[in-house]
Scaffold this active site. Structure first.
Site, short mmCIF file in Angstrom:
data_model
loop_
_atom_site.label_atom_id
_atom_site.label_comp_id
_atom_site.label_asym_id
_atom_site.label_seq_id
_atom_site.Cartn_x
_atom_site.Cartn_y
_atom_site.Cartn_z
N SER A 1 40.95 87.32 23.23
CA SER A 1 41.78 87.39 24.44
C SER A 1 40.97 87.91 25.62
O SER A 1 39.99 88.64 25.45
CB SER A 1 42.97 88.33 24.21
OG SER A 1 43.75 87.91 23.12
N1 SAH Z 1 43.29 89.75 18.60
C1 SAH Z 1 42.23 88.75 18.62
C2 SAH Z 1 42.64 87.51 19.41
C3 SAH Z 1 43.17 86.56 18.49
S1 SAH Z 1 43.71 84.97 19.00
C4 SAH Z 1 40.93 89.29 19.12
O1 SAH Z 1 40.90 90.46 19.56
O2 SAH Z 1 39.93 88.58 19.05
C5 SAH Z 1 45.10 84.83 17.92
C6 SAH Z 1 44.79 84.91 16.43
O3 SAH Z 1 46.04 84.81 15.75
C7 SAH Z 1 43.94 83.76 15.90
O4 SAH Z 1 42.83 84.28 15.24
C8 SAH Z 1 44.87 83.01 14.96
O5 SAH Z 1 44.21 82.45 13.85
C9 SAH Z 1 45.82 84.12 14.54
N2 SAH Z 1 47.12 83.66 14.04
C10 SAH Z 1 47.89 82.61 14.48
N3 SAH Z 1 49.04 82.54 13.76
C11 SAH Z 1 49.01 83.58 12.87
C12 SAH Z 1 49.91 84.03 11.86
N4 SAH Z 1 51.07 83.41 11.61
N5 SAH Z 1 49.56 85.12 11.14
C13 SAH Z 1 48.38 85.76 11.36
N6 SAH Z 1 47.50 85.38 12.30
C14 SAH Z 1 47.79 84.30 13.05
#
Ligand code: SAH
Length: 220
Positions: free
Chosen positions: A69
């Site tokens: 993000s």
């Molecule tokens: N917090 C992260 C940003 C992640 S982007 C950082 O600091 O880098 C969103 C993430 O959510 C992705 O890695 C995606 O694979 C995950 N995601 C999407 N749907 C999900 C679900 N149902 N359960 C767990 N993770 C999920």
């Protein structure tokens, strides 16, 4: 993220300081959030070829179609959580592990769930090496983490079509859930606070853009 050393040079620190000042100017007030963002080397969550992008206030691809993000968004969501030392926090969407590291740096006990196997494995291996003792789980964030509930705070870092009931259930009374909600191009940053009597209070905090919170991996 895998093939570089852990160098955090004066140059990196200088770029980070500038980034944090720019985030402060955009309206983030919680000094503990700003301090944590100044401490955590964001460039170490990037593949080595992309280090120069780490200190721009932008989202960036981290593989598996996902993004780390934008720093301002990380700061905004973290500020809404009102983190106190010792808070037990659940993160849905580990991704690069950067947000989880910020929470850990602020003194939280962090549990984080990721549904993409490669991202999960990478974060599980990498975070302890950097000294961030975050508990990472492979699974579906819609279900939360019932075995470790309840949590003081829950943060969802992907755009959800609705507030999953399991997450609201797994909040302690007095707890806060921060979740971007909407299926369209952008999401409404939403806080759900569980009041001492168990009722839920919902507030909105403007629109942001997130990758989608996806359903069960088996349905991909
Ligand atoms: N917090 C992260 C940003 C992640 S982007 C950082 O600091 O880098 C969103 C993430 O959510 C992705 O890695 C995606 O694979 C995950 N995601 C999407 N749907 C999900 C679900 N149902 N359960 C767990 N993770 C999920």
């Amino acid at each position: 993220m895998t093939d570089h050393n852990f160098a955090d040079t004066f140059r990196h620190k200088g770029l980070r300081k500038k980034l944090v000042e720019s985030i402060r100017l955009k309206g983030i007030r919680d000094e503990n959030v700003l301090k944590a963002m100044e401490a955590v080397p964001r460039h170490l969550f990037f593949d080595s070829g992309f280090l120069e992008f780490a200190y721009e206030d932008k989202a960036f691809p981290i593989g598996a179609g996902q993004t780390i993000s934008q720093p301002y968004t990380v700061a905004f969501q973290t500020e809404l959580l009102h983190i106190k030392r010792g808070d037990k926090v659940l993160e849905v969407g580990t991704g690069s592990g950067y947000q989880a590291s910020i929470l850990y740096q602020m003194g939280a006990k962090v549990f984080s769930i990721e549904r993409q196997r490669v991202l999960f494995s990478r974060a599980k291996e990498y975070l302890p090496k950097m000294g961030y003792s975050v508990k990472v789980f492979f699974g579906d964030g819609y279900k939360g983490l019932p075995a470790f509930a309840p949590f003081d705070k829950i943060i969802v870092t992907a755009g959800a079509p609705y507030v999953p009931e399991a997450l609201a259930e797994q909040l302690k009374p007095g707890g806060i859930l921060v979740i971007p909600v909407d299926e369209g191009d952008s999401q409404l940053m939403t806080t759900v606070e569980k009041l001492p009597d168990g009722r839920l209070r919902t507030d909105h905090h403007g629109r942001f853009r997130f990758v989608p919170l996806l359903g069960d991996k088996a349905n991909d």
